[in-house]
Design a protein around this motif. Structure first.
Motif, short mmCIF file in Angstrom:
data_model
loop_
_atom_site.label_atom_id
_atom_site.label_comp_id
_atom_site.label_asym_id
_atom_site.label_seq_id
_atom_site.Cartn_x
_atom_site.Cartn_y
_atom_site.Cartn_z
N SER A 177 -20.70 23.60 -3.97
CA SER A 177 -20.33 23.26 -5.37
C SER A 177 -21.19 23.79 -6.45
N ASN A 178 -20.63 24.24 -7.66
CA ASN A 178 -21.44 24.96 -8.58
C ASN A 178 -21.67 23.96 -9.76
N ILE A 179 -21.46 22.59 -9.54
CA ILE A 179 -21.45 21.54 -10.44
C ILE A 179 -22.54 20.34 -10.02
N LYS A 233 -28.78 34.25 -3.05
CA LYS A 233 -27.36 34.80 -3.00
C LYS A 233 -26.46 34.84 -4.03
N THR A 234 -25.74 35.82 -4.35
CA THR A 234 -24.66 35.96 -5.53
C THR A 234 -24.06 37.43 -5.45
N ILE A 235 -22.96 37.45 -5.88
CA ILE A 235 -22.24 38.81 -5.96
C ILE A 235 -22.88 39.42 -7.24
N ASP A 236 -23.55 38.61 -8.31
CA ASP A 236 -23.93 39.32 -9.56
C ASP A 236 -25.16 39.86 -9.28
N ASN A 237 -26.00 40.04 -8.36
CA ASN A 237 -26.98 40.63 -7.97
C ASN A 237 -28.31 40.42 -9.26
N VAL A 294 -14.38 43.08 -14.52
CA VAL A 294 -15.03 42.53 -13.26
C VAL A 294 -16.17 41.47 -13.70
N MET A 295 -16.76 40.75 -12.75
CA MET A 295 -17.45 39.63 -12.84
C MET A 295 -18.87 40.00 -13.13
N GLY A 296 -19.96 38.97 -13.16
CA GLY A 296 -21.38 39.37 -13.15
C GLY A 296 -22.06 38.87 -14.18
N ARG A 297 -21.41 37.89 -14.90
CA ARG A 297 -22.09 37.01 -15.99
C ARG A 297 -23.11 38.04 -17.07
N ASN A 298 -24.22 37.63 -17.30
CA ASN A 298 -24.87 38.51 -18.24
C ASN A 298 -25.47 39.87 -17.70
N SER A 304 -17.70 44.79 -17.65
CA SER A 304 -18.25 43.44 -17.26
C SER A 304 -17.64 42.35 -17.99
N GLU A 305 -17.43 41.20 -17.43
CA GLU A 305 -16.93 40.06 -18.06
C GLU A 305 -17.98 39.70 -19.30
N GLY A 306 -19.21 40.16 -19.18
CA GLY A 306 -20.20 39.55 -20.15
C GLY A 306 -20.52 40.72 -20.96
N VAL A 334 -21.13 28.22 -19.26
CA VAL A 334 -20.52 29.10 -19.88
C VAL A 334 -19.64 29.94 -18.70
N ARG A 335 -18.22 30.14 -18.96
CA ARG A 335 -17.67 31.17 -17.87
C ARG A 335 -17.25 32.08 -18.81
N TYR A 336 -17.57 33.40 -18.73
CA TYR A 336 -16.67 34.53 -19.62
C TYR A 336 -15.50 34.86 -19.00
N GLY A 386 -11.15 39.14 -10.89
CA GLY A 386 -11.40 37.66 -10.59
C GLY A 386 -11.84 37.32 -9.61
N HIS A 387 -11.56 36.15 -8.72
CA HIS A 387 -12.18 36.01 -7.68
C HIS A 387 -12.07 36.62 -6.52
N LEU A 388 -11.04 37.65 -6.40
CA LEU A 388 -10.97 38.43 -5.29
C LEU A 388 -12.27 39.11 -4.97
N GLN A 389 -13.18 39.28 -6.00
CA GLN A 389 -14.50 39.73 -5.88
C GLN A 389 -15.71 38.94 -4.96
N ARG A 390 -15.18 37.66 -4.96
CA ARG A 390 -16.04 36.71 -4.23
C ARG A 390 -15.58 36.43 -2.74
N SER A 391 -14.19 36.96 -2.56
CA SER A 391 -13.60 36.67 -1.31
C SER A 391 -13.49 37.55 -0.36
O1 F6P Z 1 -22.08 34.05 -10.42
C1 F6P Z 1 -21.19 34.18 -9.48
C2 F6P Z 1 -19.68 34.21 -10.46
O2 F6P Z 1 -18.59 34.84 -9.71
C3 F6P Z 1 -19.78 34.91 -11.87
O3 F6P Z 1 -19.86 36.48 -11.77
C4 F6P Z 1 -18.85 34.44 -12.72
O4 F6P Z 1 -19.02 34.56 -13.94
C5 F6P Z 1 -18.81 33.01 -12.23
O5 F6P Z 1 -19.43 33.08 -10.82
C6 F6P Z 1 -17.47 32.48 -12.09
O6 F6P Z 1 -17.42 31.05 -11.85
P1 F6P Z 1 -16.32 29.84 -11.29
O7 F6P Z 1 -16.05 30.21 -9.80
O8 F6P Z 1 -16.85 28.81 -11.91
O9 F6P Z 1 -15.05 30.49 -12.01
#
Ligand code: F6P
Length: 362
Positions: free
Chosen positions: A74-76, A138-142, A182-186, A235-237, A258-260, A285-290
């Motif tokens: 959960s990220n909440i 852990k995180t794809i964002d490194n 692509v993802m990565g936040r900041n 980058s999304e950020g 915040v979600r970019y 999108g979420h293909l990067q985490r899958s």
């Molecule tokens: O921190 C991992 C990450 O995939 C970020 O790269 C991205 O901004 C965020 O999580 C997306 O979050 P959610 O799954 O809530 O859309």
């Protein structure tokens, strides 16, 4: 201190390699020390709602190549900030004492928290309350401090590199500018590594605000020199020099709300308007985490898991495993919590990308 029973939770966004860590901790605990292993379901939610399951060898067998996490996440969920509906109004309560009680009731001797900066920051606060925690980054964002790399990153880079590669054929056929967001936040690690590996012509990262004039000039120059297409990885950020980041949504209940998302669309519009070149945007999108973790992430996840158990057996609670060069070492959660590791402007990877003609829009 003798350890008999341990707990494992995965918090925050999922990423490839989580199951390798769970497997590493569980198998070593059972094979070498005959410990009891408890899986906490859905990250800190499981500690709040008291949802757990016993993990045996058969539960973690055959999961090495699986993406996601068999424990759920959960990220909440945050014990210090539990959302409550108070007559239609959202308010937050601190339920951390309840988590401490439950930890004691379960008679856990150690708790392994596998997560990103949000999870590790919560873990650090729980350590101060007396819970024996070992962190695993852990995180794809490194973007976690004090470790050279996190698992999940390599798998996501592979996905981005493949997507960047693949876009070349349609870009060439239609003589278009193709943008891949692509993802990565900041942090720009994913765009930098994925873009470089996939042969992106322009890579835009949050650490280097971009100048739209320079980007347009670069794609026009490429056209003039016979390269009638351009591939941009953004980058999304990322943001323009005189502009803001594009926020897609605010997840009020989340620790990091915040979600970019959407900067690629803005960039596409700007390029098309200024150059007249046809532009298309793909948001990966979420293909990067899958999907299945790369071999690198399976190995790093396994090493983090088994070495995290060693830290617990030595009583080094309040620490996190980290990769430094070839070695797995330990760093204090204090050093890590609440911080973000961004791409340094003198990064050798960035410099190398510049040397092969990649533009960073500056
Ligand atoms: O921190 C991992 C990450 O995939 C970020 O790269 C991205 O901004 C965020 O999580 C997306 O979050 P959610 O799954 O809530 O859309």
């Amino acid at each position: 201190m003798k350890i008999k029973k341990i707990g494992i939770l995965t918090g925050g966004g999922d990423c490839p390699g989580l199951n390798a860590v769970i497997r590493g901790i569980t198998k070593k605990s059972i094979f070498e020390y005959n410990l009891k292993v408890i899986g906490i379901i859905d990250g800190f939610s499981g500690l709040l709602s008291r949802n757990i399951k016993r993990l045996k060898v058969e539960d973690v067998s055959g999961i090495l190549s699986l993406g996601g996490t068999i424990l759920g996440t959960s990220n909440i969920a945050n014990p210090f900030r539990v959302p409550i509906n108070d007559g239609g109004k959202l308010k937050f309560e601190d339920h951390s004492e309840g988590v401490l009680d439950y930890y004691k009731r379960l008679k856990l001797d150690a708790l392994f928290c596998i997560g990103g900066d949000g999870t590790l920051t919560i873990a650090h606060r729980l350590v101060k309350m007396g819970i024996n925690i070992i962190g695993i980054p852990k995180t794809i964002d490194n973007d976690i401090f004090e470790t050279d790399v996190t698992f999940g990153f390599d798998s996501a880079v592979e996905t981005i590199a493949r997507a960047t590669d693949t876009l070349h054929s349609t870009a060439m056929s239609h003589h278009r500018v193709m943008i891949l967001e692509v993802m990565g936040r900041n942090a720009g690690w994913l765009a930098l590594y994925g873009g470089l590996a996939g042969g992106g012509d322009i890579i835009l990262i949050p650490e280097i605000p971009y100048n739209i004039d320079n980007i347009c000039e670069k794609v026009k120059q490429r056209n003039l020199h016979g390269k009638r297409f351009s591939i941009i990885v953004i980058s999304e950020g990322a943001r323009p020099i005189r502009g803001r980041k594009v926020i897609k949504r605010i997840v009020k209940k989340s620790t990091d709300p915040v979600r970019y998302g959407g900067i690629g669309i803005k960039l596409g519009r700007d390029i098309e308007r200024r150059t007249g070149l046809e532009t298309r945007v793909t948001i990966l999108g979420h293909l990067q985490r899958s999907g299945s973790p790369t071999a690198f992430d399976r190995i790093l996840g396994s090493r983090f898991g088994t070495d995290a158990l060693d830290l617990a057996l030595k009583g080094e609670f309040g620490n996190m495993v980290a990769l430094k060069g070839e070695t797995i070492s330990s760093v204090s959660l204090q050093e890590v919590s609440g911080r973000q590791r961004l791409v340094p402007l003198d990064s050798s990877v960035l410099i190398s990308a510049r040397s092969v003609g990649t533009s960073f829009g500056d």
